[in-house]
Motif scaffolding. Sequence first.
Motif, short mmCIF file in Angstrom:
data_model
loop_
_atom_site.label_atom_id
_atom_site.label_comp_id
_atom_site.label_asym_id
_atom_site.label_seq_id
_atom_site.Cartn_x
_atom_site.Cartn_y
_atom_site.Cartn_z
N TYR A 110 0.82 -1.22 0.00
CA TYR A 110 0.00 0.00 0.00
C TYR A 110 0.86 1.26 0.00
O TYR A 110 0.61 2.17 -0.82
CB TYR A 110 -0.96 -0.01 1.19
CG TYR A 110 -2.10 0.97 1.02
CD1 TYR A 110 -3.36 0.53 0.63
CD2 TYR A 110 -1.91 2.33 1.23
CE1 TYR A 110 -4.41 1.42 0.46
CE2 TYR A 110 -2.95 3.22 1.07
CZ TYR A 110 -4.19 2.77 0.69
OH TYR A 110 -5.21 3.66 0.51
N TYR A 114 0.84 3.93 -3.05
CA TYR A 114 0.50 5.34 -2.81
C TYR A 114 1.61 6.26 -3.32
O TYR A 114 1.33 7.28 -3.97
CB TYR A 114 0.27 5.56 -1.31
CG TYR A 114 -0.28 6.92 -0.97
CD1 TYR A 114 -1.65 7.15 -0.98
CD2 TYR A 114 0.57 7.96 -0.63
CE1 TYR A 114 -2.16 8.40 -0.67
CE2 TYR A 114 0.07 9.22 -0.32
CZ TYR A 114 -1.29 9.43 -0.34
OH TYR A 114 -1.80 10.67 -0.04
N TRP A 222 -6.72 7.83 6.95
CA TRP A 222 -7.52 6.74 7.48
C TRP A 222 -9.00 6.89 7.13
O TRP A 222 -9.68 5.88 6.87
CB TRP A 222 -7.34 6.69 9.00
CG TRP A 222 -8.07 5.54 9.64
CD1 TRP A 222 -9.20 5.60 10.41
CD2 TRP A 222 -7.71 4.16 9.56
NE1 TRP A 222 -9.57 4.34 10.81
CE2 TRP A 222 -8.68 3.44 10.30
CE3 TRP A 222 -6.69 3.47 8.92
CZ2 TRP A 222 -8.63 2.05 10.42
CZ3 TRP A 222 -6.64 2.09 9.06
CH2 TRP A 222 -7.59 1.39 9.79
N THR A 225 -8.67 8.36 2.38
CA THR A 225 -7.91 7.60 1.38
C THR A 225 -8.23 6.12 1.44
O THR A 225 -8.48 5.48 0.40
CB THR A 225 -6.40 7.82 1.58
OG1 THR A 225 -6.12 9.22 1.57
CG2 THR A 225 -5.62 7.14 0.48
N ILE A 226 -8.22 5.55 2.64
CA ILE A 226 -8.47 4.11 2.77
C ILE A 226 -9.87 3.73 2.27
O ILE A 226 -10.01 2.79 1.47
CB ILE A 226 -8.28 3.67 4.24
CG1 ILE A 226 -6.82 3.79 4.65
CG2 ILE A 226 -8.77 2.24 4.43
CD1 ILE A 226 -5.90 2.82 3.95
N ARG A 230 -10.88 1.21 -1.23
CA ARG A 230 -11.33 -0.09 -0.75
C ARG A 230 -11.42 -1.12 -1.87
O ARG A 230 -11.09 -2.29 -1.68
CB ARG A 230 -12.69 0.06 -0.06
CG ARG A 230 -13.16 -1.19 0.67
CD ARG A 230 -14.51 -0.95 1.31
NE ARG A 230 -14.44 0.20 2.19
CZ ARG A 230 -15.53 0.82 2.66
NH1 ARG A 230 -16.73 0.42 2.29
NH2 ARG A 230 -15.40 1.86 3.47
N ILE A 233 -8.05 -2.51 -2.52
CA ILE A 233 -7.61 -3.37 -1.42
C ILE A 233 -8.24 -4.75 -1.55
O ILE A 233 -7.57 -5.78 -1.41
CB ILE A 233 -7.96 -2.73 -0.07
CG1 ILE A 233 -7.15 -1.44 0.14
CG2 ILE A 233 -7.72 -3.70 1.08
CD1 ILE A 233 -7.55 -0.67 1.38
#
Length: 309
Positions: A110, A114, A222, A225-226, A230, A233
């Motif tokens: 990750y 990024y 958190w 961006t996360i 998703r 991910i």
Amino acid sequence: MADLVPSTPDKRSAKLFNWGRLAVIGSPQLWLIAFLLAPFFVLLKISLSESNALGIGFDPIISYVNDSLQFKLRFSAYLALVRDNLYILTYLSSLWYAFLTTVLCLVIGYPFSYFLARSNPNVRSALLMLVMLPFWTSFLIRIYAWKNLLDVNGLINQFLMWAGIIHTPLRMMFTEFSFMIGMVYGYIPFMILPLYATLVKLDTRMLEAAADLGATPLKTFWLVTIPLSRSGIIAGSLLVFIPAVGEYVIPELLAGPSTLNIGRVMWNEFFLNLDWQRASAVAIVMIILILGPIAVFNKYQTKALEAAR
């Protein structure tokens, strides 16, 4: 009389479009039937069959004898998997190692994805090429190279002893450490590429808005961006997890005999024990275990597509 009326260009183009659409949709389905469903049913048939009298083939499951249709299914191979704790421990161990590989690939991949997505466009292509460069070399050669690095007389031990950091060689080969090194190295590109494809399209205005509202960089990462990444991910995690469950080459070359892995068990059953029924049952159960994550991914992708519309 309607049949005698010649077709108009619009009707002919519509027919061609329908045939073209059918070919585009049907070709992948034929591919799946030929190379996924057909082998699956062959394995299922072998796992439920009995060896013939000569011991070189399998009796048919369905037979017509004395004017009656008979079904003959043999479940002893599946019962053996339940009764033997070794197989249960092997499945759990394979799932654990696949999960650990996925987590490590995500933790390592990750930040790199990024950085890759936020890098200068002039060097981004070169960095992306470095990620894909290992695919130009044979997978077997890349994994085998780690034996020369991690061996007792390998390059890493030689360098550490030359630098005076250690005085005796470290035992790194044929351990869980060497196994996880090989797994992460082999599968991390499958995590980086989906994450990069998601992060490079991330709307930076969302990050600016969060900063304007007083969010710290960590909180923005958190909470903004996360969630926005998703889909990457989930896609990367499944691309790593699914093949890692049944991996054979890496455990065979880098893992020790105490490391339980379902790929090695299947190989032993097929080619050492020559028990094709039990080996096929092992493969069928593994496929069923993998279908769960695939179903979750398809459900999530369907929701994401519906939300995008």
